[in-house]
Write an enzyme that holds these catalytic residues in place. Structure first.
Site, short mmCIF file in Angstrom:
data_model
loop_
_atom_site.label_atom_id
_atom_site.label_comp_id
_atom_site.label_asym_id
_atom_site.label_seq_id
_atom_site.Cartn_x
_atom_site.Cartn_y
_atom_site.Cartn_z
N HIS A 73 0.83 -1.20 0.00
CA HIS A 73 0.00 0.00 0.00
C HIS A 73 0.87 1.25 0.00
O HIS A 73 2.06 1.18 0.27
CB HIS A 73 -0.96 0.02 1.20
CG HIS A 73 -0.28 0.13 2.53
ND1 HIS A 73 0.22 -0.96 3.20
CD2 HIS A 73 -0.02 1.21 3.32
CE1 HIS A 73 0.77 -0.57 4.34
NE2 HIS A 73 0.64 0.76 4.44
N GLU A 120 3.83 12.04 -10.67
CA GLU A 120 4.11 12.18 -12.09
C GLU A 120 3.16 11.27 -12.85
O GLU A 120 2.95 10.12 -12.46
CB GLU A 120 5.56 11.76 -12.36
CG GLU A 120 5.95 11.70 -13.81
CD GLU A 120 7.34 11.11 -14.02
OE1 GLU A 120 7.79 11.11 -15.18
OE2 GLU A 120 7.97 10.65 -13.05
N HIS A 165 9.34 11.23 -5.76
CA HIS A 165 7.97 11.26 -6.26
C HIS A 165 7.50 9.85 -6.59
O HIS A 165 8.30 8.92 -6.63
CB HIS A 165 7.86 12.16 -7.49
CG HIS A 165 8.63 11.66 -8.68
ND1 HIS A 165 9.98 11.84 -8.83
CD2 HIS A 165 8.22 10.97 -9.78
CE1 HIS A 165 10.37 11.30 -9.97
NE2 HIS A 165 9.33 10.75 -10.56
#
Length: 144
Positions: free
Chosen positions: A8, A116, A67
């Site tokens: 997760h 992204e 990211h």
């Protein structure tokens, strides 16, 4: 023992309701459960959790390139870009990118977590780097 996959994703958020709205609208995440300080979503098979932690400083994370990138289809790129703009999402300036590296758009959630949407694959990136980045050593030629 081997890792089976990502279990997760969990993000600390400063305001739970604002973040729930963001993840539903931007990612199409399906809200499964909401508590006083926690929310769980199904995001196309990915378990996403949000924990409200309003007192955590969030200023310096914007300096990092850290990211999470999600794959989108090339033909969906312009539509997704327009959607982010329509929702007034904080879109970040992207880096210079060779067309062989495909298309990307970077953005943040309300707490500065970077994301992204990328149209390429790992194989696209490796093929491009193999052609252009002669200083790199490739260990597994079968990966691309």
């Amino acid at each position: 023992m081997e890792i089976k996959g990502i279990n997760h994703l969990l993000f600390s958020v400063s305001h739970l309701d604002t973040s729930i709205d963001f993840y539903q609208k931007v990612f199409g995440a399906k809200l499964l459960v909401k508590g006083r300080t926690t929310a769980y979503f199904d995001m196309n098979g990915i378990w996403l959790a949000l924990n409200e932690e309003p007192d955590i400083p969030r200023n310096d994370i914007k300096l990092s390139y850290t990211h999470i990138a999600f794959t989108i289809e090339d033909h969906e790129f312009e539509e997704m870009s327009a959607k982010l703009k329509r929702l007034h999402v904080n879109i970040l300036p992207g880096r210079e990118r060779d067309e062989r590296d495909r298309k990307s758009i970077y953005f943040t959630d309300p707490d500065g977590h970077k994301f992204e949407f990328h149209t390429g694959t790992l194989q696209d990136r490796l093929r491009y780097y193999k052609q252009e980045k002669t200083h790199m050593h490739f260990y597994d030629e079968t990966a691309f």
